[in-house]
Design a protein around this motif. Sequence first.
Motif, mmCIF file in Angstrom:
data_model
loop_
_atom_site.group_PDB
_atom_site.id
_atom_site.type_symbol
_atom_site.label_atom_id
_atom_site.label_comp_id
_atom_site.label_asym_id
_atom_site.label_seq_id
_atom_site.Cartn_x
_atom_site.Cartn_y
_atom_site.Cartn_z
ATOM 1 N N LYS A 159 -0.767 -15.849 -10.333
ATOM 2 C CA LYS A 159 -1.365 -15.777 -9.003
ATOM 3 C C LYS A 159 -0.616 -16.639 -7.996
ATOM 4 O O LYS A 159 -0.400 -16.244 -6.851
ATOM 5 C CB LYS A 159 -2.828 -16.220 -9.069
ATOM 6 C CG LYS A 159 -3.763 -15.202 -9.701
ATOM 7 C CD LYS A 159 -5.189 -15.735 -9.732
ATOM 8 C CE LYS A 159 -6.164 -14.707 -10.275
ATOM 9 N NZ LYS A 159 -7.550 -15.233 -10.345
ATOM 10 N N ARG A 160 -0.214 -17.844 -8.435
ATOM 11 C CA ARG A 160 0.471 -18.755 -7.516
ATOM 12 C C ARG A 160 1.876 -18.279 -7.187
ATOM 13 O O ARG A 160 2.344 -18.413 -6.061
ATOM 14 C CB ARG A 160 0.536 -20.163 -8.115
ATOM 15 C CG ARG A 160 -0.790 -20.909 -8.113
ATOM 16 C CD ARG A 160 -0.643 -22.245 -8.829
ATOM 17 N NE ARG A 160 -1.899 -22.963 -8.928
ATOM 18 C CZ ARG A 160 -2.162 -24.120 -8.342
ATOM 19 N NH1 ARG A 160 -1.250 -24.682 -7.574
ATOM 20 N NH2 ARG A 160 -3.330 -24.713 -8.498
ATOM 21 N N PHE A 161 2.568 -17.720 -8.187
ATOM 22 C CA PHE A 161 3.970 -17.381 -7.988
ATOM 23 C C PHE A 161 4.201 -15.962 -7.489
ATOM 24 O O PHE A 161 5.253 -15.682 -6.921
ATOM 25 C CB PHE A 161 4.761 -17.626 -9.277
ATOM 26 C CG PHE A 161 5.328 -19.000 -9.377
ATOM 27 C CD1 PHE A 161 6.612 -19.280 -8.953
ATOM 28 C CD2 PHE A 161 4.561 -20.049 -9.876
ATOM 29 C CE1 PHE A 161 7.128 -20.555 -9.027
ATOM 30 C CE2 PHE A 161 5.066 -21.330 -9.957
ATOM 31 C CZ PHE A 161 6.351 -21.588 -9.530
ATOM 32 N N ALA A 162 3.227 -15.058 -7.692
ATOM 33 C CA ALA A 162 3.425 -13.684 -7.237
ATOM 34 C C ALA A 162 3.700 -13.640 -5.739
ATOM 35 O O ALA A 162 4.578 -12.919 -5.268
ATOM 36 C CB ALA A 162 2.209 -12.833 -7.582
ATOM 37 N N GLN A 163 2.969 -14.456 -4.976
ATOM 38 C CA GLN A 163 3.158 -14.473 -3.526
ATOM 39 C C GLN A 163 4.497 -15.088 -3.137
ATOM 40 O O GLN A 163 4.982 -14.874 -2.029
ATOM 41 C CB GLN A 163 2.024 -15.235 -2.854
ATOM 42 C CG GLN A 163 1.884 -16.676 -3.285
ATOM 43 C CD GLN A 163 0.716 -17.374 -2.609
ATOM 44 O OE1 GLN A 163 0.435 -17.122 -1.438
ATOM 45 N NE2 GLN A 163 0.035 -18.233 -3.341
ATOM 46 N N VAL A 164 5.104 -15.823 -4.063
ATOM 47 C CA VAL A 164 6.407 -16.422 -3.785
ATOM 48 C C VAL A 164 7.514 -15.400 -4.004
ATOM 49 O O VAL A 164 8.325 -15.124 -3.119
ATOM 50 C CB VAL A 164 6.655 -17.659 -4.678
ATOM 51 C CG1 VAL A 164 8.077 -18.177 -4.479
ATOM 52 C CG2 VAL A 164 5.639 -18.745 -4.384
ATOM 53 N N TYR A 165 7.554 -14.809 -5.219
ATOM 54 C CA TYR A 165 8.693 -13.950 -5.528
ATOM 55 C C TYR A 165 8.530 -12.510 -5.036
ATOM 56 O O TYR A 165 9.514 -11.784 -4.943
ATOM 57 C CB TYR A 165 9.030 -13.980 -7.027
ATOM 58 C CG TYR A 165 7.969 -13.450 -7.961
ATOM 59 C CD1 TYR A 165 7.726 -12.097 -8.104
ATOM 60 C CD2 TYR A 165 7.220 -14.326 -8.751
ATOM 61 C CE1 TYR A 165 6.771 -11.617 -8.977
ATOM 62 C CE2 TYR A 165 6.254 -13.862 -9.633
ATOM 63 C CZ TYR A 165 6.038 -12.500 -9.739
ATOM 64 O OH TYR A 165 5.086 -12.040 -10.610
ATOM 65 N N GLN A 166 7.305 -12.086 -4.702
ATOM 66 C CA GLN A 166 7.134 -10.705 -4.237
ATOM 67 C C GLN A 166 7.411 -10.552 -2.745
ATOM 68 O O GLN A 166 8.116 -9.650 -2.333
ATOM 69 C CB GLN A 166 5.725 -10.199 -4.574
ATOM 70 C CG GLN A 166 5.543 -9.939 -6.061
ATOM 71 C CD GLN A 166 4.166 -9.386 -6.396
ATOM 72 O OE1 GLN A 166 3.354 -9.140 -5.519
ATOM 73 N NE2 GLN A 166 3.902 -9.209 -7.673
ATOM 74 N N ASP A 167 6.838 -11.388 -1.928
ATOM 75 C CA ASP A 167 7.070 -11.234 -0.481
ATOM 76 C C ASP A 167 6.970 -12.563 0.253
ATOM 77 O O ASP A 167 6.435 -12.644 1.353
ATOM 78 C CB ASP A 167 6.107 -10.212 0.131
ATOM 79 C CG ASP A 167 4.645 -10.496 -0.219
ATOM 80 O OD1 ASP A 167 4.363 -11.617 -0.687
ATOM 81 O OD2 ASP A 167 3.803 -9.608 -0.020
ATOM 82 N N GLY A 168 7.486 -13.608 -0.372
ATOM 83 C CA GLY A 168 7.491 -14.922 0.258
ATOM 84 C C GLY A 168 8.903 -15.476 0.356
ATOM 85 O O GLY A 168 9.574 -15.329 1.388
ATOM 86 N N TYR A 169 9.356 -16.097 -0.724
ATOM 87 C CA TYR A 169 10.689 -16.707 -0.741
ATOM 88 C C TYR A 169 11.749 -15.654 -0.395
ATOM 89 O O TYR A 169 11.657 -14.510 -0.840
ATOM 90 C CB TYR A 169 10.958 -17.303 -2.128
ATOM 91 C CG TYR A 169 12.174 -18.182 -2.174
ATOM 92 C CD1 TYR A 169 12.080 -19.543 -1.912
ATOM 93 C CD2 TYR A 169 13.426 -17.636 -2.449
ATOM 94 C CE1 TYR A 169 13.215 -20.340 -1.933
ATOM 95 C CE2 TYR A 169 14.556 -18.432 -2.464
ATOM 96 C CZ TYR A 169 14.443 -19.784 -2.212
ATOM 97 O OH TYR A 169 15.571 -20.560 -2.220
ATOM 98 N N PRO A 170 12.764 -16.039 0.393
ATOM 99 C CA PRO A 170 13.759 -15.053 0.836
ATOM 100 C C PRO A 170 14.773 -14.668 -0.247
ATOM 101 O O PRO A 170 15.945 -15.017 -0.207
ATOM 102 C CB PRO A 170 14.450 -15.758 2.011
ATOM 103 C CG PRO A 170 14.343 -17.208 1.693
ATOM 104 C CD PRO A 170 13.002 -17.358 1.015
ATOM 105 N N MET A 171 14.277 -13.943 -1.248
ATOM 106 C CA MET A 171 15.142 -13.403 -2.300
ATOM 107 C C MET A 171 14.458 -12.161 -2.857
ATOM 108 O O MET A 171 13.256 -11.989 -2.729
ATOM 109 C CB MET A 171 15.382 -14.434 -3.411
ATOM 110 C CG MET A 171 14.150 -14.756 -4.234
ATOM 111 S SD MET A 171 14.367 -16.186 -5.351
ATOM 112 C CE MET A 171 15.733 -15.669 -6.342
ATOM 113 N N LYS A 172 15.263 -11.284 -3.472
ATOM 114 C CA LYS A 172 14.736 -10.059 -4.060
ATOM 115 C C LYS A 172 15.117 -9.993 -5.533
ATOM 116 O O LYS A 172 16.293 -10.127 -5.886
ATOM 117 C CB LYS A 172 15.313 -8.836 -3.337
ATOM 118 C CG LYS A 172 14.779 -8.611 -1.938
ATOM 119 C CD LYS A 172 13.380 -8.017 -1.965
ATOM 120 C CE LYS A 172 12.952 -7.573 -0.562
ATOM 121 N NZ LYS A 172 11.592 -7.021 -0.554
#
Length: 198
Positions: A159-172
């Motif tokens: 839950k905490r990291f999904a928002q980071v790697y899906q559409d938060g942090y600038p990387m794909k």
Amino acid sequence: MSNTLSPEEERWVSELWEACKAENLQPKGKYELACYAIVSKGNTQKGIARMKKIRQLQKEEGLEQVDVEEAWDWMDKTLPGCCQAGGVDAEGRTTLFMDYAAFHPGNIKTPRDWALMMVAFFDLFDCMSATLDDVRKGCGFVAQCQGMGFSNFSLEMEKRFAQVYQDGYPMKFKLIMMINPPTIINAIISICKANPKP
């Protein structure tokens, strides 16, 4: 192209910078702006939304108060062997290798622990996005899952990291691969799908 912006990307960065000023968002520098602009493919609204999400997370979790060296010391002591190495795949994408059997979320007990782990992973993401070519190509994630059990899975982590790697942090993430997955992996995927990101 390495760290050289194309004329189109330069325009994206300029538009994102103007939007940041309008939103009272302070980017860390032109490189960060470029990363958000490229990942968002010039969609200023998406770039701003991503940046806001990360800034909010950093504030809520107190990440700005955590030293990177302290974070990695904590990782070495608390989750040894979890992050194995980084490399480059056949497509030239930077790739993170992780051993899920060495990830023990039960060791993450306090808000400070969560902050330390997040800072360590953000540092990894920074390393995986060291050049604009890295950002353009996207990155990969390869996990060794042999010996993995439910004790190595954390819905809170997801839950905490999904928002980071899906559409938060600038990387794909262009590639996510599980090696030697146990039979419980289908149950874990179902749990994640049933608990959407916040």
